[in-house]
Enzyme design. Sequence first.
Site, short mmCIF file in Angstrom:
data_model
loop_
_atom_site.label_atom_id
_atom_site.label_comp_id
_atom_site.label_asym_id
_atom_site.label_seq_id
_atom_site.Cartn_x
_atom_site.Cartn_y
_atom_site.Cartn_z
N LYS A 110 1.02 -1.27 0.16
CA LYS A 110 0.09 0.10 0.09
C LYS A 110 1.09 1.18 -0.19
O LYS A 110 1.38 1.57 1.02
CB LYS A 110 -0.91 0.00 1.29
CG LYS A 110 -2.14 1.09 1.00
CD LYS A 110 -2.85 1.00 2.23
CE LYS A 110 -4.05 1.73 2.34
NZ LYS A 110 -3.70 3.37 2.09
N TYR A 217 -1.79 0.26 -10.39
CA TYR A 217 -2.23 -1.12 -9.64
C TYR A 217 -3.80 -1.51 -10.04
O TYR A 217 -4.24 -2.44 -9.72
CB TYR A 217 -2.12 -0.83 -8.31
CG TYR A 217 -2.81 0.38 -7.41
CD1 TYR A 217 -3.99 0.82 -7.45
CD2 TYR A 217 -1.86 1.22 -6.89
CE1 TYR A 217 -4.58 1.91 -6.82
CE2 TYR A 217 -2.18 2.35 -6.23
CZ TYR A 217 -3.34 2.57 -6.30
OH TYR A 217 -3.94 3.58 -5.75
N CYS A 399 -2.77 30.61 34.88
CA CYS A 399 -3.06 30.40 33.54
C CYS A 399 -2.00 31.11 32.40
O CYS A 399 -1.62 32.19 32.57
CB CYS A 399 -4.38 30.94 33.01
SG CYS A 399 -4.85 31.01 31.30
N CYS A 402 -4.09 34.17 30.71
CA CYS A 402 -4.77 35.13 31.59
C CYS A 402 -4.05 35.40 32.83
O CYS A 402 -4.35 36.31 33.65
CB CYS A 402 -6.12 35.06 31.69
SG CYS A 402 -6.77 33.83 32.84
S1 IVH Z 1 -6.56 -0.45 -4.71
C1 IVH Z 1 -10.97 0.05 -5.92
N1 IVH Z 1 -3.86 -0.93 -4.54
O1 IVH Z 1 -4.82 3.09 -0.67
C2 IVH Z 1 -9.56 -0.02 -5.66
N2 IVH Z 1 -4.89 1.13 -3.64
O2 IVH Z 1 -6.73 3.28 1.43
C3 IVH Z 1 -8.79 0.71 -4.56
N3 IVH Z 1 -3.14 2.61 -2.54
O3 IVH Z 1 -7.41 5.14 -2.33
C4 IVH Z 1 -7.69 1.08 -4.54
N4 IVH Z 1 -1.60 1.33 -2.85
O4 IVH Z 1 -4.91 5.62 -3.01
C5 IVH Z 1 -5.04 0.13 -4.33
N5 IVH Z 1 -1.73 -1.28 -4.28
C6 IVH Z 1 -2.61 -0.48 -4.03
C7 IVH Z 1 -2.50 0.76 -3.52
C8 IVH Z 1 -3.72 1.62 -2.98
C9 IVH Z 1 -1.86 2.54 -2.19
C10 IVH Z 1 -4.10 3.89 -1.72
C11 IVH Z 1 -5.02 4.56 -2.93
C12 IVH Z 1 -6.32 4.05 -2.08
C13 IVH Z 1 -6.00 4.08 -0.73
C14 IVH Z 1 -6.94 3.34 0.11
#
Ligand code: IVH
Length: 663
Positions: A110, A217, A399, A402
């Site tokens: 992520k 992705y 405080c 004040c």
């Molecule tokens: S999939 C419906 N894949 O995380 C598909 N999101 O918390 C939705 N993000 O809005 C997204 N890496 O900005 C997906 N490998 C990844 C990701 C990813 C980062 C972000 C993205 C999303 C957010 C959600």
Amino acid sequence: MIQKRMRELIEIIDKAAYEYYTLDKPSISDQEYDRYMQELLSLEEKHPELILPDSPTHRVGGKVIDEFIKVVHEKPMLSLSNVFNESDIISFDERIKKEHIKPKYVCELKIDGLSVSLLYKDGLLVRAATRGDGVVGEDITHNAKTIKSIPLKLPKKIDIEVRGEIYMSKDSFNLLNEERSRNNMELLANPRNAAAGSVRQLDSKIAASRNLDCFIYHLPAALEMGIHTQWDALEYMKSLGFTVNPNIRLVNNIDELLDFINEWTEKRNSLPYEIDGIVIKLNDLDDQVKLGYTIKYPKWATAYKFPAMEVLTKLKDIVFSVGRTGQVTPNAVLEPVRLMGSIISRTTLHNEDYVKSLDLKIGDIVSIKKAGDVIPEVTKAITERRTGDEKDFVMATNCPICNHPLERKENESAYYCLNPHCDARKVEGLCHFVSRKAMNIEGFGDRIIEDFYNMGYLKKFTDFYKLYLKKEELMELEGFGEKSISNLLNEIEESKNNSLENLLFALGIRHVGSKTAKILAQKYLTIDNLKDATIEDLASTKDIGDIIAKSVYSYFNNEENIKLLNDLKELGLNMEYKGTKVLDDTYFSNKTFVLTGTLNNITREEAKAKIEELGGNVSSSVSKKTFAVIVGDNPGSKYDKAKELGITIIREEEFINKLESSK
Ligand code: IVH
């Protein structure tokens, strides 16, 4: 002839950039690359009419736009639900299996950046847009074109939309902040904010200088294109020249999935960019369709968020702030450190007892911990690192705003400034009034409230609803205009329609948080009923003890407060409860339940909603207050604890029967 050479140069430069940025395997030297680029630039300079739309020279930036144009996403850009531990992941998996799906998952990192939609027509990048609110985003094509891993032209003349994440590497982020620090500019909190700020620049030269990057992705129309798995979608996008993160894995079961998570929890810091979790996606796209979406999230994917992390830093000072109740809080002033993606330089130390229990001294090296999205906490002093120069902490006696002497109430660890005219208390009270769970008046940052207070526009709650009389004057203030003031006034006007619980919370009655405000609103329905309530009647309300009852009673038996409420009523504020009435005569009413294990005929969320509709509460942990534990398959430790405490156990079937008969 000239255009033919331009085309040749574009092909060479694109190939080199792809090898360098996407494959990480350059085949020509940087000098050669620069020479080709220079040749192309000079041809374009001499013959601007011949510039090709996919020329990589667009990447150096230069295009300046007047404003961000809104774009509507063809398919909404949804966010992901979050999971935080193994049992959440198991529930996610079980919900999928309940639909008779045999799941395989693609695990992806992520990436901590901002999502982007890239639209290609005839193989050419024609539009890049931010997610915005998911339905409407902003056109950032001029900036996206400066990102070298985003192809301007695809190898095929196709129409396609792909989605991914724009991010800034840790190195680029550090360089940027070093430069900002040299120029006395405010430091950016984390790479995500830095990336977001960079794509929201009107001048694409700025974005070009920021060294952004992008991983792709998601292929929204994969099925329509005959692709049936997320894995193949990623492969296909790779074949089109997009950069897909290489750290992906197709897993066959929960164990393999947990292995991936554990591996990356260990290795995450070794990556050159920040990740804040692991995204788990059901691989089979036809199964994804079968599962569908909630309003906010796909049901076929979720994001596992990494747990708390700890860092050490120096406690430079302890300073005091005053809240709306007059409570004076010590705050840690820290040597700025980066923790889980944000720079932390200040955090609350709650009260004198907290500081003493940790034996903090000014100058100590302290440990800071942050879990999920919560506020960072100082958790301990590293006493072994003391030098002897540390200074003892002394609680303020007056405080800080004040100078009124502070008082410590019996049985409370907090000190208070009880001067009702203390400016800090008033400003905090006004900030609280507009906050989201209170009157929810958007557009009022704490700074604006403080400025309006100092300029005399806002002294008390009623002043919000008289601001419209000063519209012309306000529009003249620096930083405001007709539009922002009109928006603000509209928001204020709209807040008049809030349900009673918002107003009750906004008033800042001591001990009345948003949950208590809701309970009171649901029981008494109008402010007049509440005004007339006796202490006994208040205290007989579920979840309301003597302290809250007393505080509410004394609030409504104070002349000044009654005058305020009358004034607010006259100004047109709604003073009635608008929500649904909670049933108080069912099996579930006024009792607390805990859910554990997998339920087969109802999801956890549905079960929770049903119990609440029927007047009950759902808690996440078992305690003496728990009336019963509802148990599904493979229950966890909550089941053991319930047995230990002798708490009633209800099996799923019995639970469903009770729901049915309560209707
Ligand atoms: S999939 C419906 N894949 O995380 C598909 N999101 O918390 C939705 N993000 O809005 C997204 N890496 O900005 C997906 N490998 C990844 C990701 C990813 C980062 C972000 C993205 C999303 C957010 C959600």
